[in-house]
Design a protein around this motif. Structure first.
Motif, short mmCIF file in Angstrom:
data_model
loop_
_atom_site.label_atom_id
_atom_site.label_comp_id
_atom_site.label_asym_id
_atom_site.label_seq_id
_atom_site.Cartn_x
_atom_site.Cartn_y
_atom_site.Cartn_z
N THR A 146 -17.09 14.06 -11.91
CA THR A 146 -17.49 13.62 -13.24
C THR A 146 -17.08 12.18 -13.51
O THR A 146 -16.84 11.80 -14.66
N GLY A 147 -17.03 11.37 -12.46
CA GLY A 147 -16.77 9.95 -12.66
C GLY A 147 -15.37 9.53 -12.26
O GLY A 147 -14.53 10.35 -11.90
N ARG A 148 -15.13 8.23 -12.35
CA ARG A 148 -13.85 7.65 -11.96
C ARG A 148 -13.37 6.69 -13.04
O ARG A 148 -14.16 6.24 -13.87
N GLN A 149 -12.08 6.36 -12.99
CA GLN A 149 -11.52 5.40 -13.92
C GLN A 149 -10.56 4.48 -13.19
O GLN A 149 -10.02 4.83 -12.13
N PRO A 150 -10.34 3.27 -13.71
CA PRO A 150 -9.48 2.30 -13.01
C PRO A 150 -8.07 2.84 -12.79
O PRO A 150 -7.49 3.50 -13.66
N ALA A 151 -7.53 2.56 -11.61
CA ALA A 151 -6.19 3.02 -11.25
C ALA A 151 -5.15 2.02 -11.74
O ALA A 151 -4.57 1.25 -10.97
N THR A 152 -4.92 2.02 -13.05
CA THR A 152 -3.92 1.13 -13.65
C THR A 152 -2.74 1.92 -14.20
O THR A 152 -1.97 1.41 -15.01
N PHE A 153 -2.61 3.18 -13.77
CA PHE A 153 -1.47 3.99 -14.18
C PHE A 153 -0.24 3.60 -13.37
O PHE A 153 -0.34 3.28 -12.18
N ASP A 154 0.92 3.64 -13.98
CA ASP A 154 2.19 3.34 -13.31
C ASP A 154 2.13 2.02 -12.55
O ASP A 154 2.64 1.89 -11.44
N GLY A 189 -8.03 -0.09 -7.11
CA GLY A 189 -9.20 0.79 -7.08
C GLY A 189 -9.33 1.68 -8.30
O GLY A 189 -8.97 1.31 -9.41
N SER A 190 -9.82 2.89 -8.05
CA SER A 190 -10.06 3.84 -9.13
C SER A 190 -9.66 5.23 -8.67
O SER A 190 -9.47 5.49 -7.48
N VAL A 191 -9.54 6.13 -9.64
CA VAL A 191 -9.19 7.52 -9.37
C VAL A 191 -10.17 8.42 -10.11
O VAL A 191 -10.81 7.99 -11.07
N PRO A 192 -10.33 9.67 -9.66
CA PRO A 192 -11.26 10.56 -10.36
C PRO A 192 -10.90 10.74 -11.82
O PRO A 192 -9.72 10.83 -12.18
N ARG A 193 -11.92 10.78 -12.66
CA ARG A 193 -11.74 11.07 -14.08
C ARG A 193 -11.91 12.59 -14.26
O ARG A 193 -13.00 13.12 -14.09
N THR A 194 -10.83 13.25 -14.60
CA THR A 194 -10.85 14.70 -14.74
C THR A 194 -11.22 15.09 -16.16
O THR A 194 -10.57 14.64 -17.11
N GLU A 212 0.84 -1.20 0.00
CA GLU A 212 0.00 0.00 0.00
C GLU A 212 0.88 1.25 0.00
O GLU A 212 1.78 1.40 0.83
N ALA A 213 0.58 2.16 -0.94
CA ALA A 213 1.37 3.38 -1.10
C ALA A 213 0.92 4.50 -0.16
O ALA A 213 1.71 5.38 0.17
N GLU A 214 -0.35 4.49 0.25
CA GLU A 214 -0.85 5.57 1.09
C GLU A 214 -1.27 5.03 2.46
O GLU A 214 -0.43 4.79 3.31
N ARG A 215 -2.59 4.84 2.65
CA ARG A 215 -3.09 4.39 3.94
C ARG A 215 -3.77 3.04 3.79
O ARG A 215 -4.61 2.87 2.89
N VAL A 216 -3.45 2.12 4.67
CA VAL A 216 -4.17 0.85 4.70
C VAL A 216 -5.60 1.14 5.13
O VAL A 216 -5.84 1.81 6.14
N GLY A 217 -6.55 0.66 4.35
CA GLY A 217 -7.95 1.02 4.53
C GLY A 217 -8.48 1.75 3.32
O GLY A 217 -9.68 1.75 3.05
N GLY A 218 -7.56 2.39 2.58
CA GLY A 218 -7.87 2.91 1.26
C GLY A 218 -8.89 4.03 1.20
O GLY A 218 -9.24 4.68 2.19
N GLU A 219 -9.36 4.27 -0.02
CA GLU A 219 -10.26 5.37 -0.33
C GLU A 219 -11.52 5.34 0.53
O GLU A 219 -11.96 6.36 1.06
N ASP A 277 -12.75 -1.93 -8.17
CA ASP A 277 -12.91 -0.91 -9.20
C ASP A 277 -11.94 -1.09 -10.36
O ASP A 277 -12.26 -0.72 -11.50
N VAL A 278 -10.76 -1.62 -10.08
CA VAL A 278 -9.74 -1.74 -11.12
C VAL A 278 -10.18 -2.65 -12.26
O VAL A 278 -9.66 -2.58 -13.37
N THR A 279 -11.19 -3.49 -12.02
CA THR A 279 -11.70 -4.38 -13.07
C THR A 279 -12.81 -3.73 -13.88
O THR A 279 -13.23 -4.27 -14.92
N GLY A 280 -13.35 -2.61 -13.40
CA GLY A 280 -14.43 -1.92 -14.10
C GLY A 280 -15.77 -2.61 -14.02
O GLY A 280 -16.72 -2.20 -14.69
N ARG A 281 -15.92 -3.64 -13.20
CA ARG A 281 -17.15 -4.42 -13.19
C ARG A 281 -18.26 -3.76 -12.39
O ARG A 281 -19.39 -3.62 -12.85
#
Length: 467
Positions: free
Chosen positions: A268-276, A146-151, A42-49, A309-313
């Motif tokens: 305005t929505g979210r998208q899968p966090a598959t960057f980097d 998970g996912s991140v905001p879609r800007t 985990e890069a940030e906080r365990v427990g997540g968004e 969320d990362v699967t988009g399902r």
């Protein structure tokens, strides 16, 4: 076991889970309980968004306003004029543990999971790099990022300080005015929460009503509820640009008008966090969902799994946790092509996804909308009903709500149910059970609702169907 033990010892695990939100915690908990040495990266906080910027803080912001509104609907209950914003924000902070994840880490360690701090990146077959260290998985890597905001690509937005969902749920002061762009779940929930805390809110929606993915009547009732709280709705217009000056943000609209506020929330929505994440080496595109089967196995990579969320399902915490339990079970048991509705497959993703919008009125829905059912080629009958039973009358003066039941006429089973009204969320699980269990309407007739409760709407729906 302890946090980051891998930094000092063996870097080989049975399972590596990338992403320590609720989905990753469930996957890791399942594999650890199954006797597999498991690392949770985990890069940030365990427990997540969900724990710190989404489900928990947003509902903590909404609940006091709902309680006050509910009390006002029952004569004889002494209530104040407004919420104590400072107390609401303090309670919200407590629900996020003041953004301290030590309690979540303690849970993970106690469950036999080794927490590894840092951003995980796939570097090859069964290998994950974390801060210059390479961890290896004997059995599986599970992606739960998970996912991140879609800007949106909106002129001027990058030059103006604005809120995303994280800022909206963690702000420590009530803005004097707030413009919300986007009429989805985050948009309507945060519009109502901050309006009830004292902000002058304008909600900008490109369609004719908010909540376009739900049945139309649900969006209409939520729109009415927002207006009652003083939210100004601008529907049927799109944002064309953003500018900011002297502590104010202005949103230009497609009809030539504009709206301004101290803060702007872009929802305005979210998208899968598959960057980097290193997914490109396996033929996938950063920012796209990872395609998985019902066990969570990623298409074409037999050791790589994903959930949430990362699967988009189904971009919902509870559905991601459900998928994570299936993935964990599949990894532990080595399941290959298991039967539907067994513990190692997320079958419900296709037919019985429940969701609640925690506005006032609430929207609670599971299964398909009427349009989705007809698009799927089903012969359906739709039963619509006002929620007007003894239980709702006792619950609140002037109770206003609606219900829709969608029946597959060939099987005589439910395929979709939507409730919209105050406190309808607690009706949802019964609908979910009915759809998952494929209970016929004839059998459902014998599930007698207690009197006088709002659940009596089930009897009225079945009577309207013709039983």
């Amino acid at each position: 076991m302890s946090e980051s033990r891998a930094a000092d010892g063996d870097q080989t695990y049975d399972v590596i889970v990338i992403g320590g939100g609720p989905v990753g915690e469930n996957a890791a908990g399942r594999t650890a309980a199954g006797g597999l040495r498991t690392a949770l990266v985990e890069a940030e906080r365990v427990g997540g968004e969900c724990s710190y910027w989404a489900c928990m803080p947003s509902k903590a912001l909404l609940r006091p306003g709902h309680a006050l509104a509910a009390a006002r609907r029952v004569p004889g209950v002494p209530v104040g004029e407004r919420l104590d914003a400072a107390a609401v924000l303090k309670r919200r902070n407590e629900f996020t543990s003041n953004w301290d994840d030590s309690g979540q880490v303690d849970w993970a360690v106690g469950a036999g999971i080794e927490v590894v701090r840092g951003r995980g990146r796939l570097t090859g077959e069964r290998t994950v790099e974390v801060g210059g260290r390479v961890l290896t998985a004997r059995r599986a890597v599970i992606v739960c990022t998970g996912s991140v905001p879609r800007t949106p690509n909106l002129p001027g937005l990058a030059d103006v300080e604005h809120w995303g969902s994280r800022e909206a749920t963690s702000a420590q002061e009530v803005p004097s005015s707030l413009v919300v762009l986007g009429g989805g779940v985050v948009g309507v929930e945060m519009a109502q929460a901050w309006a009830r805390l004292g902000s002058a809110v304008t909600l900008v929606v490109s369609g004719e009503r908010p909540l376009p993915k739900f049945e139309a009547f649900a969006g209409d009732l939520v729109a009415d509820g927002l207006r009652e709280d003083g939210v100004v709705l601008r529907t049927g217009v799109k944002a064309t640009g953003v500018s900011g000056v002297d502590g104010s943000v202005t949103l230009s609209l497609s009809d030539g008008s504009s709206v301004s506020g101290e803060k702007l929330l872009v929802a305005t929505g979210r998208q899968p966090a598959t960057f980097d994440l290193g997914v490109e080496q396996f033929g996938f595109t950063a920012g796209d969902a990872l395609p998985v089967d019902d066990t969570g196995r990623v298409e074409g990579v037999d050791w790589l799994y994903a959930a949430g969320d990362v699967t988009g399902r189904a971009l919902l915490t509870h559905q991601g946790k459900y998928a994570a339990r299936a993935v964990g079970t599949a990894v532990v048991t080595g399941a290959q092509n298991p039967q539907p509705w067994t513990a190692s497959v997320a079958t419900a993703d296709h037919t019985a996804v429940p969701q609640v919008v925690f506005t006032d009125p609430e929207v609670a829905a599971v299964g398909w909308t009427e349009a989705q059912a007809r698009d799927a080629g089903l012969d359906v009958r739709v039963v619509d009903l006002d929620i007007a039973v003894a239980g709702s009358s006792l619950h609140a003066d002037g109770y206003k709500g609606k219900a829709r039941m969608i029946v597959d006429e060939r099987k005589r089973t439910l395929v979709g149910v939507t409730f919209a009204g105050p406190d309808t969320a607690e009706l949802l699980h019964a609908a979910t059970v009915a759809i998952v269990g494929e209970i016929t309407v004839d059998r459902l007739w014998h599930a007698v609702p207690a009197y006088p409760t709002i659940s009596e709407v089930w009897l009225r729906l079945l009577e309207a169907y013709g039983l």
